[in-house]
Design a protein around this motif. Structure first.
Motif, PDB file in Angstrom:
ATOM      1  N   ARG A  66       0.807  -1.225   0.000  1.00 21.73           N
ATOM      2  CA  ARG A  66       0.000   0.000   0.000  1.00 21.73           C
ATOM      3  C   ARG A  66       0.841   1.278   0.000  1.00 21.73           C
ATOM      4  NH1 ARG A  66      -5.331  -1.207   0.691  1.00 21.73           N
ATOM      5  NH2 ARG A  66      -5.776  -3.328   1.418  1.00 21.73           N
ATOM      6  N   THR A  67       2.052   1.226   0.533  1.00 24.24           N
ATOM      7  CA  THR A  67       2.908   2.418   0.514  1.00 24.24           C
ATOM      8  C   THR A  67       3.273   2.791  -0.919  1.00 24.24           C
ATOM      9  OG1 THR A  67       3.830   1.913   2.692  1.00 24.24           O
ATOM     10  CG2 THR A  67       5.088   3.411   1.294  1.00 24.24           C
ATOM     11  N   TRP A  69       1.582   1.888  -3.592  1.00 24.85           N
ATOM     12  CA  TRP A  69       0.331   2.281  -4.232  1.00 24.85           C
ATOM     13  C   TRP A  69      -0.023   3.734  -3.882  1.00 24.85           C
ATOM     14  CZ3 TRP A  69      -2.868   2.189  -7.931  1.00 24.85           C
ATOM     15  CH2 TRP A  69      -4.191   2.569  -7.796  1.00 24.85           C
ATOM     16  N   GLN A  70       0.241   4.131  -2.651  1.00 25.31           N
ATOM     17  CA  GLN A  70      -0.038   5.515  -2.256  1.00 25.31           C
ATOM     18  C   GLN A  70       0.839   6.487  -3.033  1.00 25.31           C
ATOM     19  OE1 GLN A  70      -2.531   6.616  -0.219  1.00 25.31           O
ATOM     20  NE2 GLN A  70      -1.868   8.625  -1.003  1.00 25.31           N
ATOM     21  N   LYS A  73      -0.848   6.870  -6.401  1.00 27.91           N
ATOM     22  CA  LYS A  73      -2.031   7.717  -6.269  1.00 27.91           C
ATOM     23  C   LYS A  73      -1.644   9.185  -6.119  1.00 27.91           C
ATOM     24  CE  LYS A  73      -5.157   6.586  -3.313  1.00 27.91           C
ATOM     25  NZ  LYS A  73      -5.813   6.101  -2.063  1.00 27.91           N
ATOM     26  N   SER A  74      -0.665   9.445  -5.278  1.00 29.93           N
ATOM     27  CA  SER A  74      -0.252  10.828  -5.023  1.00 29.93           C
ATOM     28  C   SER A  74       0.239  11.502  -6.292  1.00 29.93           C
ATOM     29  CB  SER A  74       0.849  10.860  -3.955  1.00 29.93           C
ATOM     30  OG  SER A  74       0.369  10.376  -2.719  1.00 29.93           O
ATOM     31  N   GLU A  98      -7.638  -0.454  -6.126  1.00 33.33           N
ATOM     32  CA  GLU A  98      -7.132  -0.939  -4.845  1.00 33.33           C
ATOM     33  C   GLU A  98      -7.856  -2.209  -4.416  1.00 33.33           C
ATOM     34  OE1 GLU A  98      -6.259   0.764  -0.336  1.00 33.33           O
ATOM     35  OE2 GLU A  98      -6.817   2.114  -1.969  1.00 33.33           O
TER      36      GLU A  98
END
Length: 212
Positions: A66-67, A69-70, A73-74, A98
């Motif tokens: 998830r890090t 993936w974030q 997204k950012s 997600e």
């Protein structure tokens, strides 16, 4: 009619998006725009597709993904925000992706193609063009070759005089997302140009910026 494809180096950030917009708007014949996922720039040293591949590898190994993936997204949020593109639909797309990554049977091809998918949605909103999902246009046979029905479907869906942004790199095999080899957005653009009998197929790229 001109089919024009922009590579990841041409779409690395909002400033590059604006440059692409100027190129497209400069000629009304540029009505079909094919995009890659964001590439590298001075601030972002990893291509979005490489980050998505990393997400797949971490997910397969049952490690925290998830890090990364974030970070992906950012980057899209920053591009959209700086361009003034609304994020309501993007937020929904993030949730769907997600959810798929965290599912019991994530599709590698689907995940690694989301850079093109999200980039095309942002570009379509920015240009004021219609978004067309490549999953409804490009079809692969069981051997991974482009199926001839692809050309018929493109001509059926792309209305004469329409203005479209289409993600490169992927299509559909059976009922699942399937990708070309890396740099396959070039192939996507060529297929569209051939199917629509375009007067010209332009393939734009920029040299990545280097810190001095």
């Amino acid at each position: 009619m001109i089919v024009t494809k922009f590579g990841g180096s041409s779409l690395a950030n909002a400033q590059m998006f604006a440059k692409v917009g100027d190129i497209v708007w400069a000629n009304p014949d540029r009505r079909i725009v094919v995009v890659s996922a964001p590439g590298k720039d001075i601030e972002n040293r990893v291509k979005v597709t490489d980050h998505l591949i990393q997400v797949c590898e971490l997910r397969q190994a049952n490690q925290a993904w998830r890090t990364v993936w974030q970070e992906i997204k950012s980057r899209f949020i920053q591009i959209a925000t700086e361009l003034g593109v609304a994020l309501e639909d993007m937020s929904q797309q993030f949730r769907l992706i997600e959810k798929h990554i965290g599912s019991s049977r994530p599709n590698y091809h689907y995940i690694v193609s989301r850079g093109e998918y999200l980039n095309a949605r942002i570009m379509a909103s920015y240009l004021g063009f219609d978004f067309l999902d490549a999953a409804k246009l490009v079809f692969f046979d069981r051997a991974g070759k482009v199926h001839p029905v692809t050309y018929e479907r493109i001509r059926e869906i792309c209305c004469e005089g329409g203005m479209y942004v289409i993600p490169g790199f992927y299509g559909t095999q059976g009922k699942a997302t399937y990708t070309f080899p890396r740099n396959g957005s070039d192939i996507s653009g060529a297929i569209l140009a051939a199917a629509l009998k375009a007067e010209c197929y332009e393939n734009w790229s920029d040299c990545p910026l280097k810190a001095t």
